[in-house]
Design a protein around this motif. Structure first.
Motif, PDB file in Angstrom:
ATOM      1  N   GLN A  48      -3.251   3.928 -13.863  1.00  0.00           N
ATOM      2  CA  GLN A  48      -2.528   2.400 -13.695  1.00  0.00           C
ATOM      3  C   GLN A  48      -1.371   2.459 -12.705  1.00  0.00           C
ATOM      4  OE1 GLN A  48      -0.557   2.373 -17.602  1.00  0.00           O
ATOM      5  NE2 GLN A  48      -2.289   1.588 -18.772  1.00  0.00           N
ATOM      6  N   LEU A  49      -1.279   3.380 -11.749  1.00  0.00           N
ATOM      7  CA  LEU A  49      -0.565   3.461 -10.544  1.00  0.00           C
ATOM      8  C   LEU A  49      -1.143   2.317  -9.752  1.00  0.00           C
ATOM      9  CD1 LEU A  49      -0.281   7.258  -9.476  1.00  0.00           C
ATOM     10  CD2 LEU A  49       1.560   5.831 -10.669  1.00  0.00           C
ATOM     11  N   ALA A  50       0.083   1.709  -9.063  1.00  0.00           N
ATOM     12  CA  ALA A  50      -0.290   0.657  -8.216  1.00  0.00           C
ATOM     13  C   ALA A  50      -0.570   1.085  -6.818  1.00  0.00           C
ATOM     14  CB  ALA A  50       0.883  -0.261  -8.037  1.00  0.00           C
ATOM     15  N   VAL A  51      -1.696   1.715  -6.543  1.00  0.00           N
ATOM     16  CA  VAL A  51      -2.236   2.016  -5.454  1.00  0.00           C
ATOM     17  C   VAL A  51      -3.927   1.647  -5.404  1.00  0.00           C
ATOM     18  CG1 VAL A  51      -0.758   4.035  -5.429  1.00  0.00           C
ATOM     19  CG2 VAL A  51      -3.103   4.400  -6.471  1.00  0.00           C
ATOM     20  N   PRO A  52      -4.275   1.727  -4.117  1.00  0.00           N
ATOM     21  CA  PRO A  52      -5.869   1.481  -4.016  1.00  0.00           C
ATOM     22  C   PRO A  52      -6.685   2.391  -4.919  1.00  0.00           C
ATOM     23  CG  PRO A  52      -4.934   1.286  -2.010  1.00  0.00           C
ATOM     24  CD  PRO A  52      -3.795   1.902  -2.792  1.00  0.00           C
ATOM     25  N   ASN A 106      -0.730  -3.241   2.818  1.00  0.00           N
ATOM     26  CA  ASN A 106      -1.729  -4.217   2.966  1.00  0.00           C
ATOM     27  C   ASN A 106      -2.489  -4.312   1.705  1.00  0.00           C
ATOM     28  OD1 ASN A 106      -0.974  -4.328   5.810  1.00  0.00           O
ATOM     29  ND2 ASN A 106      -2.282  -2.921   6.678  1.00  0.00           N
ATOM     30  N   TRP A 107      -2.522  -3.142   1.016  1.00  0.00           N
ATOM     31  CA  TRP A 107      -3.259  -3.251  -0.520  1.00  0.00           C
ATOM     32  C   TRP A 107      -2.525  -4.149  -1.234  1.00  0.00           C
ATOM     33  CZ3 TRP A 107      -1.790  -1.534  -5.253  1.00  0.00           C
ATOM     34  CH2 TRP A 107      -3.279  -1.619  -6.175  1.00  0.00           C
ATOM     35  N   LYS A 108      -1.034  -4.219  -1.617  1.00  0.00           N
ATOM     36  CA  LYS A 108      -0.266  -4.908  -2.151  1.00  0.00           C
ATOM     37  C   LYS A 108      -0.333  -6.479  -1.785  1.00  0.00           C
ATOM     38  CE  LYS A 108       3.039  -1.279  -3.815  1.00  0.00           C
ATOM     39  NZ  LYS A 108       4.415  -0.987  -4.226  1.00  0.00           N
ATOM     40  N   ILE A 109      -0.288  -6.610  -0.485  1.00  0.00           N
ATOM     41  CA  ILE A 109      -0.452  -7.919   0.017  1.00  0.00           C
ATOM     42  C   ILE A 109      -1.800  -8.841  -0.549  1.00  0.00           C
ATOM     43  CG2 ILE A 109      -0.787  -9.611   2.033  1.00  0.00           C
ATOM     44  CD1 ILE A 109       1.097  -7.613   3.496  1.00  0.00           C
ATOM     45  N   ALA A 110      -2.790  -7.943  -0.403  1.00  0.00           N
ATOM     46  CA  ALA A 110      -4.243  -8.513  -0.756  1.00  0.00           C
ATOM     47  C   ALA A 110      -4.447  -8.688  -2.038  1.00  0.00           C
ATOM     48  CB  ALA A 110      -5.339  -7.338  -0.530  1.00  0.00           C
ATOM     49  N   ASN A 111      -3.453  -7.753  -3.089  1.00  0.00           N
ATOM     50  CA  ASN A 111      -3.508  -7.874  -4.485  1.00  0.00           C
ATOM     51  C   ASN A 111      -2.305  -8.716  -5.063  1.00  0.00           C
ATOM     52  OD1 ASN A 111      -5.878  -6.136  -5.816  1.00  0.00           O
ATOM     53  ND2 ASN A 111      -5.026  -5.243  -3.808  1.00  0.00           N
ATOM     54  N   PHE A 112      -1.394  -9.317  -4.140  1.00  0.00           N
ATOM     55  CA  PHE A 112      -0.504 -10.398  -4.615  1.00  0.00           C
ATOM     56  C   PHE A 112       0.690  -9.503  -5.238  1.00  0.00           C
ATOM     57  CE2 PHE A 112      -2.534 -13.840  -3.580  1.00  0.00           C
ATOM     58  CZ  PHE A 112      -3.857 -13.962  -3.822  1.00  0.00           C
ATOM     59  N   GLU A 113       0.687  -8.020  -5.010  1.00  0.00           N
ATOM     60  CA  GLU A 113       1.586  -7.405  -5.902  1.00  0.00           C
ATOM     61  C   GLU A 113       3.000  -7.147  -5.033  1.00  0.00           C
ATOM     62  OE1 GLU A 113       0.317  -3.494  -7.341  1.00  0.00           O
ATOM     63  OE2 GLU A 113      -1.452  -4.349  -7.952  1.00  0.00           O
ATOM     64  N   SER A 114       2.958  -7.673  -3.824  1.00  0.00           N
ATOM     65  CA  SER A 114       4.099  -7.493  -2.803  1.00  0.00           C
ATOM     66  C   SER A 114       4.199  -8.669  -2.006  1.00  0.00           C
ATOM     67  CB  SER A 114       3.995  -6.516  -2.078  1.00  0.00           C
ATOM     68  OG  SER A 114       5.238  -6.222  -1.172  1.00  0.00           O
ATOM     69  N   PRO A 115       4.463 -10.026  -2.580  1.00  0.00           N
ATOM     70  CA  PRO A 115       4.423 -11.196  -1.798  1.00  0.00           C
ATOM     71  C   PRO A 115       5.218 -11.095  -0.297  1.00  0.00           C
ATOM     72  CG  PRO A 115       5.390 -11.601  -3.727  1.00  0.00           C
ATOM     73  CD  PRO A 115       4.992 -10.175  -3.755  1.00  0.00           C
ATOM     74  N   VAL A 134       0.506  10.239  10.152  1.00  0.00           N
ATOM     75  CA  VAL A 134      -0.180  10.551   8.770  1.00  0.00           C
ATOM     76  C   VAL A 134       0.955   9.625   7.936  1.00  0.00           C
ATOM     77  CG1 VAL A 134      -0.675  12.013   6.869  1.00  0.00           C
ATOM     78  CG2 VAL A 134      -1.007  12.634   9.428  1.00  0.00           C
ATOM     79  N   MET A 135       2.301   9.669   7.834  1.00  0.00           N
ATOM     80  CA  MET A 135       3.215   9.046   6.995  1.00  0.00           C
ATOM     81  C   MET A 135       2.997   7.471   7.085  1.00  0.00           C
ATOM     82  SD  MET A 135       4.770  11.350   5.270  1.00  0.00           S
ATOM     83  CE  MET A 135       6.136  10.460   4.607  1.00  0.00           C
ATOM     84  N   LYS A 136       3.087   7.136   8.424  1.00  0.00           N
ATOM     85  CA  LYS A 136       2.883   5.709   8.732  1.00  0.00           C
ATOM     86  C   LYS A 136       1.773   5.200   8.096  1.00  0.00           C
ATOM     87  CE  LYS A 136       5.766   5.395  12.976  1.00  0.00           C
ATOM     88  NZ  LYS A 136       5.749   5.032  14.362  1.00  0.00           N
ATOM     89  N   SER A 137       0.652   5.835   8.235  1.00  0.00           N
ATOM     90  CA  SER A 137      -0.802   5.428   7.702  1.00  0.00           C
ATOM     91  C   SER A 137      -0.770   5.075   6.181  1.00  0.00           C
ATOM     92  CB  SER A 137      -1.813   6.337   8.104  1.00  0.00           C
ATOM     93  OG  SER A 137      -3.014   5.987   7.738  1.00  0.00           O
ATOM     94  N   SER A 138      -0.151   6.167   5.483  1.00  0.00           N
ATOM     95  CA  SER A 138      -0.077   5.879   4.088  1.00  0.00           C
ATOM     96  C   SER A 138       0.605   4.831   3.484  1.00  0.00           C
ATOM     97  CB  SER A 138       0.595   7.370   3.457  1.00  0.00           C
ATOM     98  OG  SER A 138       1.940   7.414   3.867  1.00  0.00           O
ATOM     99  N   THR A 139       1.793   4.430   4.427  1.00  0.00           N
ATOM    100  CA  THR A 139       2.774   3.309   4.021  1.00  0.00           C
ATOM    101  C   THR A 139       2.074   2.043   4.435  1.00  0.00           C
ATOM    102  OG1 THR A 139       4.672   4.525   4.670  1.00  0.00           O
ATOM    103  CG2 THR A 139       4.792   2.357   4.418  1.00  0.00           C
ATOM    104  N   SER A 140       1.497   2.044   5.705  1.00  0.00           N
ATOM    105  CA  SER A 140       0.472   0.665   6.022  1.00  0.00           C
ATOM    106  C   SER A 140      -0.599   0.282   5.099  1.00  0.00           C
ATOM    107  CB  SER A 140      -0.059   1.024   7.443  1.00  0.00           C
ATOM    108  OG  SER A 140      -0.934  -0.048   7.965  1.00  0.00           O
ATOM    109  N   VAL A 141      -1.291   1.382   4.795  1.00  0.00           N
ATOM    110  CA  VAL A 141      -2.467   1.153   3.566  1.00  0.00           C
ATOM    111  C   VAL A 141      -1.821   0.531   2.435  1.00  0.00           C
ATOM    112  CG1 VAL A 141      -4.336   2.082   2.202  1.00  0.00           C
ATOM    113  CG2 VAL A 141      -4.074   2.757   4.611  1.00  0.00           C
ATOM    114  N   LEU A 142      -0.793   1.136   1.873  1.00  0.00           N
ATOM    115  CA  LEU A 142      -0.302   0.639   0.394  1.00  0.00           C
ATOM    116  C   LEU A 142       0.476  -0.711   0.646  1.00  0.00           C
ATOM    117  CD1 LEU A 142       0.542   1.116  -2.290  1.00  0.00           C
ATOM    118  CD2 LEU A 142       2.664   1.992  -1.482  1.00  0.00           C
TER     119      LEU A 142
END
Length: 249
Positions: A126-130, A206-215, A196-204
């Protein structure tokens, strides 16, 4: 499913007279088929055949009953009117799921420390991750709390302590490290620790944007504009999203 277009293509190419359960790797297999076939043992462990009319298994013709003199079925029953179907033995719904397959793999390897803790298991999925991030989890030794501890023990300790935000960050970084290791191995591509850190933040983000979890989240550019925010298309319209990237020569 063998009735799908993709399933029919693979059946015609690799197991024309059988099923995926009995299929062999074959000559000159494609990379995709080789990857699919590698999961055959896992599928065999959980797939079962629900026998009804014997269309796949000759229940009515083969001597399968435990009887010495008459091992054949000689009576008729309304329960034998439907077609035989495959079902997944590791889910109550009878349908295959990545979660149950992953759980079985970890259990068979003896590496799943919290297999019986259903609460932790539910929190993990249930974690809010891809969702793809959850598939790369394994008990890996990493520094934690100033000492070398088992990653699974430390990570599930976060879930049990309801430190969800820390668990999300840990999951993203764990996935980013895994991805970086693969790129180093197969593409000889080096990444700095900060990247590596920036990549993890960017993926999260953008995923939240696509899933309306972080408008109110923004892309890596840092610019919060309407053009950067994904907008759901109107009814009866089709929206095509194109992903572009620029690589160094």
């Amino acid at each position: 499913m063998e009735n799908s277009l993709v399933g029919k293509i693979y059946k015609a190419r690799y197991y024309l007279n059988g099923s995926f359960i009995s299929a062999e790797l074959g000559q000159n297999p494609s990379f995709i088929w080789r990857s699919i076939w590698a999961a055959q043992m896992l599928v065999k462990a959980g797939a079962r055949l629900s026998i009804t009319n014997g269309s796949l298994v000759n229940v009515l013709k083969d001597p399968w009953l435990p009887h010495d003199s008459n091992p054949y079925v000689i009576t008729e029953n309304q329960g034998l009117q439907n077609k035989d179907t495959w079902f997944w033995n590791m889910e109550t719904s009878d349908f295959y799921s990545v979660k149950s397959a992953y759980k079985h793999l970890q259990s068979s390897r003896g590496s799943w420390l919290y297999l019986e803790d259903n609460n932790c298991w539910k929190k993990l999925w249930q974690l809010a991750v891809p969702p793809k991030l959850l598939l790369v989890f394994s008990p890996t030794i990493v520094p934690a709390a100033g000492a070398m501890e088992d990653f699974a023990t430390w990570f599930f300790g976060l879930l049990k302590g309801n430190q969800v935000d820390v668990a999300v960050d840990a999951a993203m970084i764990r996935w980013s490290i895994w991805k970086t290791c693969n790129e180093l191995l197969w593409q000889k591509k080096n990444w700095a620790g900060l990247d590596v850190m920036k990549s993890s933040t960017s993926v999260l983000v953008n995923w939240k944007i696509a899933n309306f979890e972080s408008p109110h989240a923004y892309f890596a550019t840092g610019d919060v504009t309407n053009s950067n925010l994904w907008v759901k298309p109107d009814h009866f319209t089709v929206k095509v999203n194109v992903d572009g990237a620029i690589f160094k020569a």
